[in-house]
Motif scaffolding. Structure first.
Motif, PDB file in Angstrom:
ATOM      1  N   MET A   4      70.330  34.749  78.164  1.00 60.03           N
ATOM      2  CA  MET A   4      68.919  34.145  77.271  1.00 60.03           C
ATOM      3  C   MET A   4      68.307  35.460  77.577  1.00 60.03           C
ATOM      4  SD  MET A   4      65.259  32.374  77.460  1.00 60.03           S
ATOM      5  CE  MET A   4      66.090  31.333  77.350  1.00 60.03           C
ATOM      6  N   THR A   5      68.249  35.967  75.664  1.00 63.90           N
ATOM      7  CA  THR A   5      67.364  37.629  74.975  1.00 63.90           C
ATOM      8  C   THR A   5      65.978  37.638  75.672  1.00 63.90           C
ATOM      9  OG1 THR A   5      69.525  37.437  73.018  1.00 63.90           O
ATOM     10  CG2 THR A   5      67.211  38.783  73.239  1.00 63.90           C
ATOM     11  N   LYS A   6      65.871  39.242  76.412  1.00 65.80           N
ATOM     12  CA  LYS A   6      64.639  39.963  76.676  1.00 65.80           C
ATOM     13  C   LYS A   6      64.079  40.636  75.358  1.00 65.80           C
ATOM     14  CE  LYS A   6      61.531  41.423  79.823  1.00 65.80           C
ATOM     15  NZ  LYS A   6      60.883  40.450  80.874  1.00 65.80           N
ATOM     16  N   ILE A   7      62.715  39.641  75.569  1.00 68.74           N
ATOM     17  CA  ILE A   7      62.078  40.634  74.273  1.00 68.74           C
ATOM     18  C   ILE A   7      60.953  41.158  75.322  1.00 68.74           C
ATOM     19  CG2 ILE A   7      60.102  40.501  72.135  1.00 68.74           C
ATOM     20  CD1 ILE A   7      62.247  38.023  71.319  1.00 68.74           C
ATOM     21  N   TRP A   8      60.230  42.620  75.031  1.00 65.40           N
ATOM     22  CA  TRP A   8      59.341  43.146  75.295  1.00 65.40           C
ATOM     23  C   TRP A   8      58.323  43.109  74.223  1.00 65.40           C
ATOM     24  CZ3 TRP A   8      59.191  45.196  80.139  1.00 65.40           C
ATOM     25  CH2 TRP A   8      60.698  45.151  80.855  1.00 65.40           C
ATOM     26  N   ILE A   9      56.547  42.508  74.363  1.00 65.63           N
ATOM     27  CA  ILE A   9      56.244  43.260  73.034  1.00 65.63           C
ATOM     28  C   ILE A   9      54.939  44.134  73.570  1.00 65.63           C
ATOM     29  CG2 ILE A   9      54.113  41.321  71.977  1.00 65.63           C
ATOM     30  CD1 ILE A   9      56.373  39.829  71.619  1.00 65.63           C
ATOM     31  N   TYR A  10      54.422  44.265  73.200  1.00 65.93           N
ATOM     32  CA  TYR A  10      52.805  45.629  72.175  1.00 65.93           C
ATOM     33  C   TYR A  10      52.254  45.066  71.808  1.00 65.93           C
ATOM     34  CZ  TYR A  10      56.503  47.601  76.623  1.00 65.93           C
ATOM     35  OH  TYR A  10      57.470  47.134  77.221  1.00 65.93           O
ATOM     36  N   GLY A  11      51.112  45.298  72.101  1.00 73.34           N
ATOM     37  CA  GLY A  11      50.081  45.145  70.841  1.00 73.34           C
ATOM     38  C   GLY A  11      48.781  45.163  71.462  1.00 73.34           C
ATOM     39  N   ASP A  12      47.896  44.496  70.171  1.00 74.46           N
ATOM     40  CA  ASP A  12      46.449  44.451  70.804  1.00 74.46           C
ATOM     41  C   ASP A  12      46.193  42.584  70.702  1.00 74.46           C
ATOM     42  OD1 ASP A  12      46.465  43.725  68.551  1.00 74.46           O
ATOM     43  OD2 ASP A  12      44.717  45.798  67.973  1.00 74.46           O
ATOM     44  N   SER A  13      45.548  42.418  69.893  1.00 76.00           N
ATOM     45  CA  SER A  13      45.114  41.152  69.405  1.00 76.00           C
ATOM     46  C   SER A  13      45.661  40.238  68.636  1.00 76.00           C
ATOM     47  CB  SER A  13      43.622  40.688  68.802  1.00 76.00           C
ATOM     48  OG  SER A  13      43.132  41.212  67.762  1.00 76.00           O
ATOM     49  N   PHE A  14      46.696  41.144  68.131  1.00 75.95           N
ATOM     50  CA  PHE A  14      47.696  40.406  66.967  1.00 75.95           C
ATOM     51  C   PHE A  14      49.155  40.167  67.999  1.00 75.95           C
ATOM     52  CE2 PHE A  14      45.010  42.363  63.984  1.00 75.95           C
ATOM     53  CZ  PHE A  14      45.247  42.092  62.320  1.00 75.95           C
ATOM     54  N   ASP A  67      68.021  44.737  74.880  1.00 78.16           N
ATOM     55  CA  ASP A  67      67.175  44.031  74.652  1.00 78.16           C
ATOM     56  C   ASP A  67      66.548  44.124  73.148  1.00 78.16           C
ATOM     57  OD1 ASP A  67      67.081  43.098  77.262  1.00 78.16           O
ATOM     58  OD2 ASP A  67      65.357  44.484  78.251  1.00 78.16           O
ATOM     59  N   ILE A  68      65.201  43.774  73.343  1.00 73.09           N
ATOM     60  CA  ILE A  68      64.389  43.721  71.500  1.00 73.09           C
ATOM     61  C   ILE A  68      63.252  43.570  71.696  1.00 73.09           C
ATOM     62  CG2 ILE A  68      63.905  42.133  69.495  1.00 73.09           C
ATOM     63  CD1 ILE A  68      66.591  42.440  69.793  1.00 73.09           C
ATOM     64  N   LEU A  69      63.319  45.430  70.863  1.00 68.50           N
ATOM     65  CA  LEU A  69      61.249  46.221  71.556  1.00 68.50           C
ATOM     66  C   LEU A  69      60.424  45.368  69.835  1.00 68.50           C
ATOM     67  CD1 LEU A  69      58.861  47.277  72.355  1.00 68.50           C
ATOM     68  CD2 LEU A  69      60.109  49.988  71.577  1.00 68.50           C
ATOM     69  N   ILE A  70      59.765  44.835  70.374  1.00 67.60           N
ATOM     70  CA  ILE A  70      58.211  44.480  69.089  1.00 67.60           C
ATOM     71  C   ILE A  70      57.027  45.389  69.620  1.00 67.60           C
ATOM     72  CG2 ILE A  70      57.411  42.806  68.124  1.00 67.60           C
ATOM     73  CD1 ILE A  70      59.259  40.725  68.468  1.00 67.60           C
ATOM     74  N   PHE A  71      56.473  46.389  68.844  1.00 66.62           N
ATOM     75  CA  PHE A  71      55.517  47.438  68.996  1.00 66.62           C
ATOM     76  C   PHE A  71      54.805  46.608  68.066  1.00 66.62           C
ATOM     77  CE2 PHE A  71      52.830  50.918  69.823  1.00 66.62           C
ATOM     78  CZ  PHE A  71      52.816  51.198  70.624  1.00 66.62           C
ATOM     79  N   VAL A  72      53.586  46.617  68.138  1.00 65.62           N
ATOM     80  CA  VAL A  72      52.435  45.659  67.068  1.00 65.62           C
ATOM     81  C   VAL A  72      51.644  46.744  67.116  1.00 65.62           C
ATOM     82  CG1 VAL A  72      50.932  44.281  66.069  1.00 65.62           C
ATOM     83  CG2 VAL A  72      53.086  43.840  66.150  1.00 65.62           C
ATOM     84  N   ALA A  73      51.549  48.487  66.688  1.00 70.83           N
ATOM     85  CA  ALA A  73      50.465  49.286  66.710  1.00 70.83           C
ATOM     86  C   ALA A  73      48.961  48.929  66.019  1.00 70.83           C
ATOM     87  CB  ALA A  73      50.985  50.332  65.712  1.00 70.83           C
ATOM     88  N   PRO A  74      48.464  49.449  67.142  1.00 73.62           N
ATOM     89  CA  PRO A  74      46.892  48.664  67.187  1.00 73.62           C
ATOM     90  C   PRO A  74      45.996  49.811  66.544  1.00 73.62           C
ATOM     91  CG  PRO A  74      47.216  48.993  69.868  1.00 73.62           C
ATOM     92  CD  PRO A  74      48.781  49.222  68.640  1.00 73.62           C
TER      93      PRO A  74
END
Length: 226
Positions: free
Chosen positions: A1-11, A65-72
């Motif tokens: 299963m593909t791994k996703i790393w997510i970073y950010g704030d309330s979004f 892996d996949i990186l999703i960075f939702v910048a605060p």
């Protein structure tokens, strides 16, 4: 299963706004298909979330892996004396009696914002974050960078950083959020999961899945506004 790393704030925070609504969030929807590690926290800033990203990259093989960075928001700073990462959100956290910050700490923060937080310094702060995340994109199979607030030089960022494994998104998520016309600043707590309607959370998750699986560009015109 593909791994996703997510970073950010309330979004991205799967605990925002509460357990009733968060099951509809796009991050929770992604977790039904992928192995998701969501390090986002409501009220967090760019620097503290990048610190988490840097720590995870140095301790893990993320090449597939996949990186999703939702910048605060760029106005948030990670002062060493904060009792919670989420207290970067606003000065009112510092002045809340339950937080017991000292008068000296509160005064320091106020002076910092008065003397340092200029428009030019905020532009530099945000640009450093784009550069920092982009510099780590070669550690991942694909990287999605999506600001939540005001961004300067969008066209420059897209020209410099949009390549096979790094995508800089615009418009910012706050603009997409308020376009729903169901909440605006000053209305009090936003009870939408990740500040989006249930339908837009589904659209967000669907577009990200299509981007991951088929390399289909994310089309923000698909979001529903009122």
């Amino acid at each position: 299963m593909t791994k996703i790393w997510i970073y950010g704030d309330s979004f991205v925070d799967s605990c925002y706004p509460d357990s009733i609504h968060n099951k509809y969030s796009w991050t929770e929807l992604l977790s039904k298909t992928y192995n998701v590690t969501n390090s986002g926290m409501t009220g967090a800033g760019q620097d503290s979330q990048f610190e988490k990203l840097l720590s995870h990259v140095t301790k893990n093989d993320t090449s597939n892996d996949i990186l999703i960075f939702v910048a605060p928001a760029r106005e948030r700073f990670n002062f060493s004396f904060l009792k919670s990462e989420g207290h970067q959100h606003s000065l009112h956290f510092l002045e809340n009696p339950n937080n017991t910050y000292t008068k000296e700490q509160i005064e320091f923060v106020k002076r910092f914002y008065y003397y340092y937080v200029t428009e030019s310094n905020l532009i530099v702060h945000a640009t450093k974050n784009v550069l920092s995340v982009s510099s780590l994109s070669n550690k991942f199979k694909k990287t999605l960078y999506w600001p939540t607030g005001k961004v300067d030089y969008e066209e420059l960022y897209k020209e410099l950083y949009n390549h096979d494994n790094f995508v800089f998104m615009e418009p910012d998520l706050f603009q997409i959020s308020i376009a729903e016309n169901t909440w605006k600043p000053g209305d009090g707590k936003d009870n939408r999961a990740c500040h989006l309607s249930i339908e837009n959370n589904k659209i967000m998750a669907s577009m990200i899945i299509d981007w991951i699986e088929n390399n289909t560009p994310i089309n923000t015109s698909r979001f529903i506004s009122c």
